[in-house]
Scaffold this motif. Structure first.
Motif, PDB file in Angstrom:
ATOM      1  N   GLU A 105       7.231 -57.160 -34.080  1.00  0.00           N
ATOM      2  CA  GLU A 105       8.626 -56.921 -34.449  1.00  0.00           C
ATOM      3  C   GLU A 105       8.744 -56.090 -35.725  1.00  0.00           C
ATOM      4  OE1 GLU A 105      11.423 -57.347 -33.022  1.00  0.00           O
ATOM      5  OE2 GLU A 105      11.250 -58.976 -31.557  1.00  0.00           O
TER       6      GLU A 105
ATOM      7  N   HIS B 296       4.479 -60.672 -29.427  1.00  0.00           N
ATOM      8  CA  HIS B 296       5.828 -60.135 -29.548  1.00  0.00           C
ATOM      9  C   HIS B 296       6.327 -60.246 -30.980  1.00  0.00           C
ATOM     10  CE1 HIS B 296       5.115 -61.438 -25.437  1.00  0.00           C
ATOM     11  NE2 HIS B 296       6.030 -60.588 -25.024  1.00  0.00           N
ATOM     12  N   GLY B 297       6.043 -61.383 -31.630  1.00  0.00           N
ATOM     13  CA  GLY B 297       6.518 -61.591 -32.979  1.00  0.00           C
ATOM     14  C   GLY B 297       5.828 -60.723 -34.008  1.00  0.00           C
TER      15      GLY B 297
ATOM     16  N   ARG C 267      12.059 -61.621 -31.240  1.00  0.00           N
ATOM     17  CA  ARG C 267      11.170 -62.752 -30.983  1.00  0.00           C
ATOM     18  C   ARG C 267      10.255 -62.998 -32.177  1.00  0.00           C
ATOM     19  NH1 ARG C 267      14.451 -63.491 -27.864  1.00  0.00           N
ATOM     20  NH2 ARG C 267      14.341 -63.950 -25.626  1.00  0.00           N
ATOM     21  N   GLU C 268       9.945 -64.261 -32.368  1.00  0.00           N
ATOM     22  CA  GLU C 268       8.935 -64.675 -33.327  1.00  0.00           C
ATOM     23  C   GLU C 268       7.725 -65.175 -32.552  1.00  0.00           C
ATOM     24  OE1 GLU C 268      11.050 -66.452 -37.136  1.00  0.00           O
ATOM     25  OE2 GLU C 268      11.804 -67.414 -35.317  1.00  0.00           O
ATOM     26  N   LEU C 269       6.597 -65.271 -33.256  1.00  0.00           N
ATOM     27  CA  LEU C 269       5.356 -65.818 -32.709  1.00  0.00           C
ATOM     28  C   LEU C 269       4.755 -64.915 -31.624  1.00  0.00           C
ATOM     29  CD1 LEU C 269       6.360 -69.603 -32.606  1.00  0.00           C
ATOM     30  CD2 LEU C 269       5.105 -68.374 -34.388  1.00  0.00           C
ATOM     31  N   ALA C 270       3.525 -65.240 -31.265  1.00  0.00           N
ATOM     32  CA  ALA C 270       2.750 -64.501 -30.253  1.00  0.00           C
ATOM     33  C   ALA C 270       2.631 -63.017 -30.647  1.00  0.00           C
ATOM     34  CB  ALA C 270       3.384 -64.662 -28.872  1.00  0.00           C
TER      35      ALA C 270
ATOM     36  N   PRO D 243       5.971 -66.482 -27.309  1.00  0.00           N
ATOM     37  CA  PRO D 243       7.117 -65.893 -28.003  1.00  0.00           C
ATOM     38  C   PRO D 243       8.286 -66.863 -28.076  1.00  0.00           C
ATOM     39  CG  PRO D 243       6.883 -64.949 -25.805  1.00  0.00           C
ATOM     40  CD  PRO D 243       5.671 -65.785 -26.042  1.00  0.00           C
TER      41      PRO D 243
ATOM     42  N   TYR E 222      -3.180 -66.772 -36.058  1.00  0.00           N
ATOM     43  CA  TYR E 222      -2.945 -65.355 -36.357  1.00  0.00           C
ATOM     44  C   TYR E 222      -4.140 -64.710 -37.048  1.00  0.00           C
ATOM     45  CZ  TYR E 222       1.764 -64.671 -34.672  1.00  0.00           C
ATOM     46  OH  TYR E 222       2.868 -64.504 -33.857  1.00  0.00           O
TER      47      TYR E 222
ATOM     48  N   GLU F 269      17.196 -65.633 -35.450  1.00  0.00           N
ATOM     49  CA  GLU F 269      17.064 -66.855 -34.656  1.00  0.00           C
ATOM     50  C   GLU F 269      18.140 -67.803 -35.165  1.00  0.00           C
ATOM     51  OE1 GLU F 269      16.775 -70.410 -33.888  1.00  0.00           O
ATOM     52  OE2 GLU F 269      14.894 -70.503 -35.004  1.00  0.00           O
TER      53      GLU F 269
ATOM     54  N   ARG G 113       5.881 -69.192 -39.822  1.00  0.00           N
ATOM     55  CA  ARG G 113       5.879 -68.469 -38.548  1.00  0.00           C
ATOM     56  C   ARG G 113       6.346 -67.027 -38.714  1.00  0.00           C
ATOM     57  NH1 ARG G 113      10.566 -71.536 -34.997  1.00  0.00           N
ATOM     58  NH2 ARG G 113      12.320 -70.225 -35.583  1.00  0.00           N
TER      59      ARG G 113
ATOM     60  N   SER H 281       7.751 -74.975 -30.029  1.00  0.00           N
ATOM     61  CA  SER H 281       7.235 -73.651 -30.351  1.00  0.00           C
ATOM     62  C   SER H 281       5.727 -73.728 -30.548  1.00  0.00           C
ATOM     63  CB  SER H 281       7.904 -73.098 -31.614  1.00  0.00           C
ATOM     64  OG  SER H 281       7.787 -74.006 -32.692  1.00  0.00           O
TER      65      SER H 281
END
Length: 462
Positions: free
Chosen positions: A452, A448-449, A443-446, A432, A94, A234, A145, A427
């Motif tokens: 959010e 998309h996350g 969604r988390e990560l990528a 995502p 990140y 989640e 995350r 993961s």
């Protein structure tokens, strides 16, 4: 539930902690509000420098915090060290990619001419203090995350961690402070679950993310909805692991063991329901059960241990109830199905494979959070898809096949947030992560996350 470190390997209470009193919670909320007013304006370069500094600290202290995680929730020491390494990787990912993920988006000029604009673009702005309600099963990873993308986006975080991992929670609060983040950017709230509502309803808290059980998600989502605040959830999973005739059966069975017992079987994305085509069912069942029997259950600090204890006495009792309900209604245990002999202390349970499971049994509908697998025989592709979707959850899925037409069908029709082909669900910061149905939303990560918890602002110029 008391805020305490209780070693699940022997049931011994090692440390207890007093919850933060109301005035301390108020101080931390005010600090978060003040921090956001200035931190939101920092550059991506500065945020990346700080996050990389935190990653450096965590990398140096990986073994130390791994011992804490093992002591608090029972994962093997090897798994705990791997979790810390994964967190370092995500933080650095990140730090390297956040600026690009949040770059202004400019539609082609022709797309905005009809609006009367000379130019228009989308700009991503941070929202503010975000409450993170996190679980015990991956006590470092679940937090990182969220924290890594949130901090890189310019938000600040307030962590309410599970009550049985207080030392990990306190470590995380200090990690970012020691890395140089401004005071208030990321703080741990050592409070009971009963205090969550007051924090979430506070106007200084703008959003929430929760990883945990379905009841916990429902509670947080309903409070946030009443306050009209953004949430990402989640929740649980009962992931199918489908094996078709064209698969490499030996590889599928070998991976199935790891997919089921990862983290002592206490993972939302662990494969739990094994759906095997009738042509290869007997061969797979024999290999899978043999692999589960060969696992070493024991001291999670020992290098030879494959499966440690469950995190709590109640967690083991819940698992035992699911297995007992299935067996009394006709299910058969190919292996396991009991507490391992010789373990008078601690909350251990044998790796277990159940066959003959029907839709009358609780384990068919409920998530088994421990090293218990349910094995089903399926007739064909249609039967596999129907049974895979016959669950209230939809987190991820695993499919083993060399037939591309079957892959296309699974990708199209499986009701899940992920389809992992010829491998087990995992993961990764670049992908995502999240689910559908009662596994939650968002969604988390990528990219998309990280988006959010951003205000996606349309900027229009005439």
């Amino acid at each position: 539930m008391p805020i305490a470190t209780v070693n699940p390997a022997d049931g011994e209470t090692l440390k207890t902690f007093d919850p933060h009193p109301g005035e301390e919670v108020e101080r931390r909320l005010a600090e978060a509000d003040r921090a956001f007013r200035t931190y939101r304006s920092t550059s991506f370069e500065e945020r990346a420098r700080l996050l990389n500094a935190a990653a450096d600290l965590l990398e140096r202290e990986a073994a130390e915090i791994a011992r804490v995680m093992t002591t608090e929730m029972g994962k093997t020491f090897a798994a705990a060290k791997a979790e810390a390494a994964k967190c370092v990787k995500a933080m650095r990912w990140y730090a390297a990619h956040a600026e690009g993920l949040l770059a202004d988006e400019h539609p082609a000029g022709a797309d905005v001419k009809d609006s009367g604009a000379v130019s228009a673009h989308v700009h991503y702005r941070p929202l503010g203090p975000v409450l993170a309600v996190m679980p015990w099963n991956f006590p470092l990873w679940q937090v990182i995350r969220f924290a890594a993308p949130a901090l890189m986006a310019g938000n600040v975080g307030l962590l309410k961690h599970a009550s049985n991992v207080p030392q990990t929670a306190l470590y995380l609060g200090e990690l970012f402070r020691r890395a140089g983040f401004p005071e208030g950017c990321f703080q741990t709230l050592l409070v009971s679950s009963g205090a969550i509502e007051g924090v979430l309803r506070d106007p200084r808290v703008v959003a929430a993310t929760l990883t945990g059980s379905e009841p916990a998600g429902r509670s947080v989502a309903s409070i946030a909805a009443d306050e009209i605040k953004k949430t990402v959830l989640e929740l649980g999973g009962s992931d199918p692991y489908i094996v078709m005739p064209s698969a490499d059966v030996e590889a599928a069975a070998r991976t199935a063991v790891t997919a089921r017992v990862q983290n002592n079987g206490q993972s939302c994305i662990a494969a739990k329901r094994f759906l095997v085509h009738t042509e290869i069912y007997d061969a797979f069942a024999e290999l899978f059960a043999a692999g589960m029997r060969e696992l070493t259950v024991g001291d999670p600090m020992a290098a030879a241990t494959d499966v440690g204890p469950l995190s709590s006495e109640q967690g083991r009792a819940d698992l035992e109830e699911l297995v007992a309900d299935a067996v009394v209604q006709g299910a058969e245990a190919l292996c396991g199905g009991r507490r391992p002999p010789g373990f008078e202390r601690g909350w251990f349970y044998e790796p277990t494979v159940l066959t003959g499971v029907t839709d009358r049994m609780r384990i068919h509908r409920e998530e088994a959070f421990g090293p218990v697998a349910t094995l089903y025989r399926v007739r064909d592709l249609d039967d596999a898809v129907a049974l895979a979707n016959d669950t209230p959850f939809g987190l991820s899925s695993n499919v083993w096949t060399r037939d591309e037409a079957e892959v296309d069908r699974f990708v199209r029709d499986l009701e899940a947030g992920g389809v992992f082909v010829n491998g087990m669900t995992a993961s990764h910061p670049a992908l995502p992560f999240g689910g559908v149905k009662r596994s939650g939303y968002g969604r988390e990560l990528a990219g998309h996350g990280i988006r959010e918890f951003c205000n996606m602002t349309t900027v229009w110029r005439a």
